[in-house]
Design an enzyme around this catalytic site. Structure first.
Site, short mmCIF file in Angstrom:
data_model
loop_
_atom_site.label_atom_id
_atom_site.label_comp_id
_atom_site.label_asym_id
_atom_site.label_seq_id
_atom_site.Cartn_x
_atom_site.Cartn_y
_atom_site.Cartn_z
CB ALA A 155 -0.99 -0.03 1.16
CB CYS A 156 0.52 4.52 1.72
SG CYS A 156 -1.11 4.98 1.10
CB SER A 157 4.56 1.41 3.61
OG SER A 157 4.17 2.27 4.66
#
Length: 373
Positions: A155-157
């Site tokens: 995801a966002c990481s």
């Protein structure tokens, strides 16, 4: 074991930008039409009327003022409110590959490298357009890179996790240099008819060259002091779209097949976790928070970044200490913190310490400590 540097970064920005005013006008037109078309059941109490959005609401909730997107017309059409991105034939490079090439070329140029110098490609992003073949292998082929490639999603990481994978490969001598790219078409999974989230995301692609320090010649080198990752399961940010949806076709159009989140819960849970992880990571490397000249934080929400920086510094961060790009890019998922790094690194003198950090669905958190050479 080899010392490792980030020697180049690149950015692809789509040509189309949507302002909050444009987005709100489209959304409110949709709201008015919906309420008019369902006036009878709304009056009977069987359906709740939809509420309008506003520019003031968006900017107070997020700090976002505009966003870049691959397709503007489809999103702003009140009858559609979905980007229109035609499918390409299998003989054409895919759109994520095309974005990746543009960002990669800039990263290669800043690093003073050519595809012949790269031994592997990692495509790390939230929104992959297909399961296989890997987009990374497609990018590898398009650029003429020998070696290997693979996709990954945290995801966002995804970018910070991708950087750690690249660093590990270079440290161990498995590759001289790795290209790590983050093509994000976040507008494709956003529900533009949901008042609480219709403004959150934008599209972009970033690229990072990770290579052996003893072979780097770039004028833009950052030593990787250390990386630290953390995941903790949570349903507070979720997207249930996947290949098994066709096996439960009656639920294929449910809202959870797009981005959904419990924003207040995410804010409450994630901010202290991020500040704690970064603080611990610095301490493990014998560093003080006060030594950090710049924090390139995940660009999801301005209030989150302000709180994380305040928890770390014990005071408000200056715009120079924690630069913001989400006002014009919005949340570009894994690309956000790298965009901030790409745009706000050249002014720092040699020896400067910085932290690149991501956080998001999973929950997932990443921290990369960098020192300018």
């Amino acid at each position: 074991m080899y010392d490792v540097v980030i020697s180049g970064t690149g950015l692809f920005t789509p040509p189309n930008s949507i302002s909050n005013e444009e987005l709100v006008a489209s959304f409110n037109t949709y709201v008015h039409r919906f309420n008019e078309q369902h006036a009878a059941v709304i009056e009977a109490g069987d359906v709740q009327p939809l509420a309008e959005s506003s520019v003031a609401f968006i900017e107070k909730a997020s700090g976002i003022k505009s966003r870049y997107v691959i397709d503007k017309d489809g999103i702003l059409d009140p009858e559609r409110m979905v980007p229109r991105i035609p499918e390409r034939s299998n003989d054409e490079w895919g759109i994520l590959c095309e974005m990746s090439i543009k960002a990669a070329n800039e990263a290669l140029a800043r690093a003073g490298r050519t595809p012949a110098d790269i031994d592997g490609v990692i495509v790390a992003c939230s929104n992959l357009q297909r399961a296989y073949p890997a987009v990374a292998i497609e990018v590898q082929a398009a650029l003429g890179i020998k070696g290997f490639g693979f996709d990954m999603n945290v995801a966002c990481s995804s970018a910070t996790f991708g950087i750690q994978n690249a660093v590990n490969a270079v440290q161990l001598g498995q590759a001289r240099a790795i290209l790590m790219v983050n093509p994000e078409i976040c507008s494709g999974h956003l529900n533009f008819r949901d008042r609480d989230s219709h403004f959150i995301f934008g599209d972009a692609c970033t690229a990072v060259i990770v290579e052996r320090a003893d072979q780097a010649t770039s004028a833009h080198q950052w030593q990787v002091v250390g990386t630290k990752l953390l995941t903790e399961f949570s349903n507070n940010i979720r997207n249930n779209f996947g290949f098994l949806n066709r096996a439960a076709e009656e639920q294929m159009t449910n809202p959870d097949k797009l981005f959904v989140q419990e924003g207040r819960k995410v804010f409450r849970d994630v901010c202290p976790m991020v500040a704690e992880l970064i603080g611990e990571h610095l301490a493990e490397n014998g560093l003080e928070v006060a030594e950090v000249k710049r924090f390139w934080l995940h660009q999801a929400n301005l209030n989150m970044n302000l709180l994380i920086a305040r928890k770390l510094l014990g005071r408000e961060a200056t715009p120079d200490e924690a630069p913001v790009i989400l006002d014009t890019y919005a949340n570009t998922s894994s690309a956000g913190s790298v965009i901030a790094f790409h745009k706000h690194q050249d002014d720092l003198p040699a020896g400067s310490l910085g932290v690149l950090s991501s956080f998001g669905a999973g929950y997932s958190i990443g921290s990369v400590i960098l020192r300018k050479r």
